[in-house]
Design an enzyme around this catalytic site. Structure first.
Site, PDB file in Angstrom:
ATOM      1  N   ASP A  88      -1.634  -7.897   7.359  1.00 36.90           N
ATOM      2  CA  ASP A  88      -3.040  -7.658   7.042  1.00 36.90           C
ATOM      3  C   ASP A  88      -3.350  -8.127   5.633  1.00 36.90           C
ATOM      4  OD1 ASP A  88      -1.525  -5.580   5.907  1.00 36.90           O
ATOM      5  OD2 ASP A  88      -3.251  -4.251   5.842  1.00 36.90           O
ATOM      6  N   GLU A 134       4.930  -6.446   7.371  1.00 39.25           N
ATOM      7  CA  GLU A 134       4.267  -5.489   8.260  1.00 39.25           C
ATOM      8  C   GLU A 134       4.874  -5.432   9.660  1.00 39.25           C
ATOM      9  OE1 GLU A 134       2.776  -7.426   6.208  1.00 39.25           O
ATOM     10  OE2 GLU A 134       1.403  -6.208   5.019  1.00 39.25           O
ATOM     11  N   GLY A 141       0.366  -5.144   0.702  1.00 41.60           N
ATOM     12  CA  GLY A 141      -0.811  -4.920  -0.139  1.00 41.60           C
ATOM     13  C   GLY A 141      -0.710  -5.626  -1.486  1.00 41.60           C
ATOM     14  N   GLY A 179       0.844  -1.185   0.000  1.00 42.71           N
ATOM     15  CA  GLY A 179       0.000   0.000   0.000  1.00 42.71           C
ATOM     16  C   GLY A 179       0.881   1.236   0.000  1.00 42.71           C
TER      17      GLY A 179
END
Ligand code: NAD
Length: 633
Positions: free
Chosen positions: A144, A136, A113, A64
């Site tokens: 996630d 992460e 992401g 992301g």
């Protein structure tokens, strides 16, 4: 120019990330465009399959766009981060459940992401340069984008190792760990994509370059066994390249801290199985990262500055949350913090099919939830009270999820006198507008706030926290409960004053009942006219007869996206619940003197279906087999 190219090429929907200078990092706009395209292609007969790839040799997608999130976060726009993750996770979920084949081609870096975009596809292809990881933890977040789903399924303790260290996997290891399916040399990808665009899904499968995981698995299983508290000491006592590499990873340092401070947080287990906790954790931390909420990576690479409190256990007001571990307690604290800045005392009355999971989600997010039900047990994390009044005493918000308006009125009489002035009574049941208004008036007369907030999304949405709330009541009461709607659902629309939520719910469901009947009778007519059901779907789902009933919940088995029709019409949304809602709509129409002939007829048909034709206990789309067997007489 857009950072993602979306188009249809022959028989394929095509998505190409085109932001190679930024390693194809996903912005919120890119995620929204991708998700909108996927949504549109579900019912598009021209799209037989979807191909996702990316421009540039260095990365499929490096994650992301944290710079975008960080910038908006430090500017005080924390809602941006929450919205971004909401749409991103919805897109991840759509990819995982997409009814048509999706093929992803992941060269170079595929991280965070990027894993969410590429690794939930049905056919995941890697090449020589692929480097896949979930890094992460290295920046203090819980993995996630559904990465926990993949980590939990990796063989042995490999998921724990990958999650904690952010280790990168080459193509062979990515296949070994279940993040990819096939190796295809990257030189062959243009031909492969051309074949896919022609609808040819015969995927080649070459031998992947050998990875290191088959050799390291035993050692990983041994070193990363047990709880987080046990792992650091074991790593420190082990003199192997793998242990040394793991100790160098910043994430392992964080894990060590978390383990030392939290005793036995079961965080390793949760890392693999707690996507909601992950969402809570990251939503809280990342927007604040630049404001000092996260320990920064030391640019000199020295991450050993002494133990720090468990990351997710830190609260903005300082002090660590007591007793909890990384996700089990800490992500909870984070969840409570992000959504309204404080933990709330909540009472939940009615812990049945819907209320049980909704209450559990509130507790999991860190709120103090006390529940009461005449029959159903309190779910995990919810303290059981001896009566509704006892549960309501001292609560800031009382949520009710009850069978009907008469029971709601009776429960309101019990709890309103027990509630503290200024608290809010939020009824999420589906009841008649009159009962909703009467209960709101009673609550407001006692100095309480009141909301009617019925839901759509069913039992699945209650469990997943993806309900839609339609809310009636004052602005102040809505503002108080909004953080809780965000936990239990994906959307809350404030429709107006008392009763407006119930009004929206019954109007929506009246349309649904009518369109389902129309869709079913049209299929039955098409059968009798000799029209193939698939052709009927192909035409109607893209023509003016389209509707949610046809496109998303097709009542014909084997046609359109998977629906209860494909499961013997097991509900889904039971016919008797549709009947209840149609009756409520007709009662409201009667009271308001509104002419609703179609709604009236739908109510009559569902009444006959449920009470005289064996429809009770079947999905409401089982109207189709009913019409099939009937003639005009
Ligand atoms: P449910 O029957 O499973 O749950 C209702 C619970 O209320 C039961 O556990 C019951 O013991 C409890 N209850 C009844 N009287 C009580 C009282 N006086 N005090 C405390 N508890 C009491 O029903 P559900 O499926 O959870 O539905 C609840 C509401 O949500 C209904 O109004 C329904 O129309 C609405 N709804 C349901 C769905 C769905 O798919 N199930 C979808 C949207 C809306």
């Amino acid at each position: 120019m857009s950072d993602v190219l979306i188009r249809k090429v022959r028989r394929a929907g095509r998505i190409t990330l085109s932001r190679p200078a930024a390693l194809n990092a996903l912005t919120c706009a890119m995620v929204q465009e991708i998700d909108a395209a996927l949504r549109g292609w579900i019912g598009d007969p021209e799209v037989e399959l979807v191909v996702i790839d990316a421009e540039g040799p260095r990365a499929f997608c490096a994650g992301g766009d944290i710079a975008e999130l960080h910038g908006r976060g430090v500017a005080g726009d924390h809602a941006f981060g929450q919205d971004f993750w909401r749409v991103e996770y919805r897109m991840n979920d759509r990819i995982a459940a997409f009814p048509k084949p999706i093929v992803s081609l992941m060269q170079g870096f595929t991280m965070g992401g990027g894993v969410g975009l590429g690794c939930h596809a049905r056919h995941r292809i890697v090449g020589e340069t692929s480097q896949i990881s979930m890094p992460e933890c290295a920046i203090g977040l819980v993995p996630d984008v559904g990465g926990t789903h993949l980590l939990a399924r990796a063989p042995g303790r490999i998921g724990v190792w990958l999650g904690l260290t952010g280790a990168r996997m080459g193509p062979g290891d990515a296949i070994f760990a279940g993040f990819a399916d096939r190796f295809v040399p990257e030189a062959d990808w243009p031909d492969l994509i051309a074949a896919l665009e022609g609808g040819d899904l015969a995927l080649p499968d070459h031998a992947a370059p050998e990875g290191r995981l088959p050799v390291l698995q035993d050692e990983i299983d041994r070193l990363f066994a047990g709880t987080l508290a046990e792992i650091p000491a074991r790593l420190e006592a082990t003199d192997t390249p793998l242990a040394a590499e793991a100790l160098k990873a910043p994430a392992a340092q964080l894990a060590a801290c978390a383990g030392r401070h939290a005793g036995d947080p079961a965080a390793a287990r949760t890392l693999g199985r707690h996507p909601r906790g992950a969402r809570s954790g990251i939503s809280f931390h990342l927007p604040r990262a630049g404001a000092g909420g996260l320990p920064r990576r030391d640019p000199r690479g020295d991450h050993r500055q002494g133990p720090q409190p468990p990351l997710a256990a830190r609260r903005p007001g300082g002090g660590a949350a007591g007793g909890g571990g990384v996700p089990a307690g800490a992500a909870r604290a984070a969840g409570a913090d992000i959504r309204g800045g404080k933990q709330m005392k909540i009472a939940f009355i009615g812990l049945g099919n819907m209320g049980g999971p909704m209450a559990r989600n509130l507790a999991t997010a860190g709120h103090e939830v006390t529940g009461f039900d005449l029959a159903a047990p309190a779910p995990e994390g919810v303290r059981a009270a001896a009566s509704a009044a006892q549960a309501a005493t001292g609560a800031e918000v009382v949520v009710t999820m009850l069978p009907n308006g008469a029971i709601l009125r009776q429960v309101a009489q019990e709890i309103v006198p027990a509630m503290t002035a200024g608290a809010v009574l939020c009824d999420c049941s589906t009841v008649d507008v009159e009962s909703a208004r009467a209960v709101a008036a009673e609550a407001e007369a006692a100095g309480l706030g009141a909301l009617d907030a019925p839901v759509s999304g069913g039992v699945g949405g209650a469990a997943a926290g993806t309900l839609t709330f339609m809310v009636g009541g004052s602005d102040a009461a809505f503002a108080t409960v909004q953080p809780l709607f965000e936990i239990m659902g994906q959307k809350a629309v404030h429709c107006g004053g008392p009763g407006a939520g119930q009004a929206a719910k019954i109007c929506n469901n009246m349309i649904l009942g009518v369109t389902m009947i129309a869709t079913c009778e049209a299929f039955a007519l098409a059968d009798k006219l000799g029209l193939d059901r698939q052709k009927m779907f192909d035409v109607v789902s893209t023509s003016s007869g389209y509707s949610w009933s046809m496109n998303a919940y097709c009542p014909a088995p084997g046609v359109g996206p998977t629906s209860p029709a494909d499961n013997g019409y097991k509900p889904g949304f039971a016919a008797e619940l549709m009947l209840k809602d149609l009756r409520l709509s007709q009662q409201a129409a009667e009271d308001a003197d509104a002419d609703t002939p179609m709604g009236q007829l739908a109510a009559t048909l569902y009444e006959t279906f449920v009470e005289a034709e064996g429809g009770r206990g079947r999905d409401f789309s089982a109207m189709l087999p009913r019409f099939e067997t009937r003639g005009r007489g």
